[in-house]
Structure formats: C-alpha cells, structure tokens
Design a protein around this motif. Structure first.
Motif, PDB file in Angstrom:
ATOM      1  N   ALA A   1       0.926  -1.103   0.279  1.00 33.01           N
ATOM      2  CA  ALA A   1      -0.037  -0.044  -0.080  1.00 33.01           C
ATOM      3  C   ALA A   1       0.758   1.171  -0.093  1.00 33.01           C
ATOM      4  O   ALA A   1       1.911   1.273   0.618  1.00 33.01           O
ATOM      5  N   ARG A   2       0.700   2.087  -0.846  1.00 33.16           N
ATOM      6  CA  ARG A   2       1.051   3.669  -0.852  1.00 33.16           C
ATOM      7  C   ARG A   2       0.332   4.466  -0.140  1.00 33.16           C
ATOM      8  O   ARG A   2      -1.085   4.279  -0.245  1.00 33.16           O
ATOM      9  N   ILE A   3       0.904   5.411   0.674  1.00 31.33           N
ATOM     10  CA  ILE A   3       0.085   6.204   1.647  1.00 31.33           C
ATOM     11  C   ILE A   3       0.350   7.658   1.441  1.00 31.33           C
ATOM     12  O   ILE A   3       1.555   8.177   1.375  1.00 31.33           O
ATOM     13  N   LEU A   4      -0.674   8.561   1.215  1.00 29.33           N
ATOM     14  CA  LEU A   4      -0.760   9.849   0.816  1.00 29.33           C
ATOM     15  C   LEU A   4      -1.437  10.448   2.121  1.00 29.33           C
ATOM     16  O   LEU A   4      -2.557  10.146   2.195  1.00 29.33           O
ATOM     17  N   MET A   5      -0.590  11.164   2.683  1.00 26.37           N
ATOM     18  CA  MET A   5      -1.018  11.978   4.039  1.00 26.37           C
ATOM     19  C   MET A   5      -1.802  13.231   3.729  1.00 26.37           C
ATOM     20  O   MET A   5      -1.188  13.770   2.876  1.00 26.37           O
ATOM     21  N   LEU A   6      -2.788  13.285   4.047  1.00 29.68           N
ATOM     22  CA  LEU A   6      -3.568  14.738   3.889  1.00 29.68           C
ATOM     23  C   LEU A   6      -3.791  15.285   5.362  1.00 29.68           C
ATOM     24  O   LEU A   6      -4.154  14.702   6.352  1.00 29.68           O
ATOM     25  N   THR A   7      -3.419  16.870   5.517  1.00 26.80           N
ATOM     26  CA  THR A   7      -3.567  17.397   6.652  1.00 26.80           C
ATOM     27  C   THR A   7      -3.947  18.902   6.527  1.00 26.80           C
ATOM     28  O   THR A   7      -3.627  19.403   5.426  1.00 26.80           O
ATOM     29  N   SER A   8      -4.393  19.307   7.668  1.00 25.18           N
ATOM     30  CA  SER A   8      -4.703  20.964   7.514  1.00 25.18           C
ATOM     31  C   SER A   8      -3.548  21.727   8.231  1.00 25.18           C
ATOM     32  O   SER A   8      -3.510  22.902   8.209  1.00 25.18           O
ATOM     33  N   SER A   9      -2.792  20.920   8.751  1.00 23.79           N
ATOM     34  CA  SER A   9      -1.354  21.445   9.498  1.00 23.79           C
ATOM     35  C   SER A   9      -0.383  21.320   8.660  1.00 23.79           C
ATOM     36  O   SER A   9       0.097  20.529   7.831  1.00 23.79           O
TER      37      SER A   9
END
Length: 228
Positions: free
Chosen positions: A82-90
């Motif tokens: 699995a490849r992981i794309l982090m999404l954040t508001s910070s």
C-alpha cells in the motif's frame, strides 16, 4: 469487489465524516480510481487496510485512537504494497518529517483543489513522492541543514552501509533535491523507466518504503549532499 487491473483501489481515512463523503464524491467521477473502503481513525485504518488491500491510502494525520502517522507505520509493516498519501490541514514540519520516516509516499495540505488529490493518488501509485510546494520547500531546507545540525554518524561496528552505485547515488541526490522522475530522466538523458528501476533498487538496498525516506536516510548517513 473485483475491479479491472488498471483501477487504483483507494482507502479513505479521516475522522471527519463530511470530508470522507466529499472526497468520495470527488473520486467517484475520476476514471481509473475506485474507493474500496473508509475509516474514521487509525485503528480502523489498519483493519481496513488488511481487509481491503488498497493500492493507495489517503489518510489524515491527526485522528483519535491512533494518529495517521502511527497508523502509516503499522500499515507499512502489515500491508507493504500500500502507498500512503497523507492529507492534513497543518503545515507542521515535525509531522512532515515523522510521516516521511514512517514511510508515507506523499504529504499534501487539505487546501489543495480536489482534482489535485486525484492526481496525487495517481502519482504515488506510480511510484512518485508527492509534496505540496510549501512542504517540499520545508523538506528540502531540512535536508540542507541536517549536516550542519547533526554530527556525522559514527560507524556501526561490524556493519556496513548499503553500497549504492555511482548512478544510484546521482539519482538519489536528485530525488533529495525534489526532482520528479521525468526531470531526473531529462537531466541524466535516460528513460523514466530506467529512473524507476534505479529508485526501486535504491529502496530495496536501503530497505526503505519511499524515496523521501531514502533521501533523508542518505543525507543523515552522509551518502549524498543534496546541496551540491
């Protein structure tokens, strides 16, 4: 669920139900992308990842029970494909660096246009590392300052650092400077497929999950100097 082999299977992880629904709506109209599951926290994320075996996981950083970075670390061990794309508001630099060390393949701020999330999913699926421009500049600056802030690591008794070829070191240096595969290919007058093969060999030798993690390791071990 049986999907055509060219469809990217995506798991959405975010503790805000409204955001999950919105992202599902955006991805539903994208060709070649299929949402196969969702989770509201890091604990559910690990369970869903093991159950659905997604190609790409889009995951928030700050969540209850288990944060996205910790979940990323566990998922990389249990579902390494699995490849992981982090999404954040910070735009917290510490979260960025911890995500890289945990094996994240990309790191985007939530204020990016929705179509960029779909493009990001495709990028990390095809082996690219993805950062928003702001976070990319912070990571590159961190690379440049590592040698000034930290002493050179002491040799480990009885252990040798992985040996990279001159070409692999050259490519890893360009990765550390934020170059994409097509840019590396153009600069070195080789094909993108050759670049991908070299990066795959680099990750295998260093036992790293992502090109960003490999570049950070190489800078810390003085294998490369990204500022040269």
């Amino acid at each position: 669920m049986n999907l055509p082999p060219d469809v990217i299977r995506v798991l959405i992880v975010d503790d805000h139900a409204l955001y999950r629904r919105g992202l599902q709506t955006v991805l539903a109209v994208e060709d070649g992308i299929e949402v196969v599951g969702e989770a509201a926290d890091g604990v559910e994320a690990v369970d869903q990842a093991e159950e659905t075996l997604p190609d790409v996981i889009v995951m928030d950083v700050g969540m209850p029970k288990r944060g996205g970075i910790d979940a990323c670390r566990v998922i990389k061990q249990r579902v390494p494909s699995a490849r992981i794309l982090m999404l954040t508001s910070s735009d917290d630099e510490a979260n960025l660096f911890e995500a890289v060390r945990a094996g994240a393949n990309g790191y985007l701020l939530k204020d990016v246009p929705p179509e960029e999330v779909a493009a990001g999913i495709r990028s990390v699926f095809h082996g690219q590392s993805l950062l928003s421009p702001l976070m990319a500049s912070k990571l590159l600056e961190e690379f440049k300052q590592i040698s000034q802030r930290e002493p050179a690591p002491a040799p480990m008794s009885g252990l040798e650092l992985p040996r990279l070829t001159d070409r692999e070191l050259e490519i890893l240096k360009l990765v550390a400077r934020g170059r994409l595969n097509r840019e590396i290919a153009g600069e070195l007058f080789i094909s993108e497929n050759t670049v991908r093969n070299h990066i795959r060999n680099i990750l295998d030798k260093l036992q790293m999950h992502s090109r960003m993690e490999a570049a950070m390791y190489a800078v810390r071990q003085r294998l490369i100097d990204p500022g040269e």
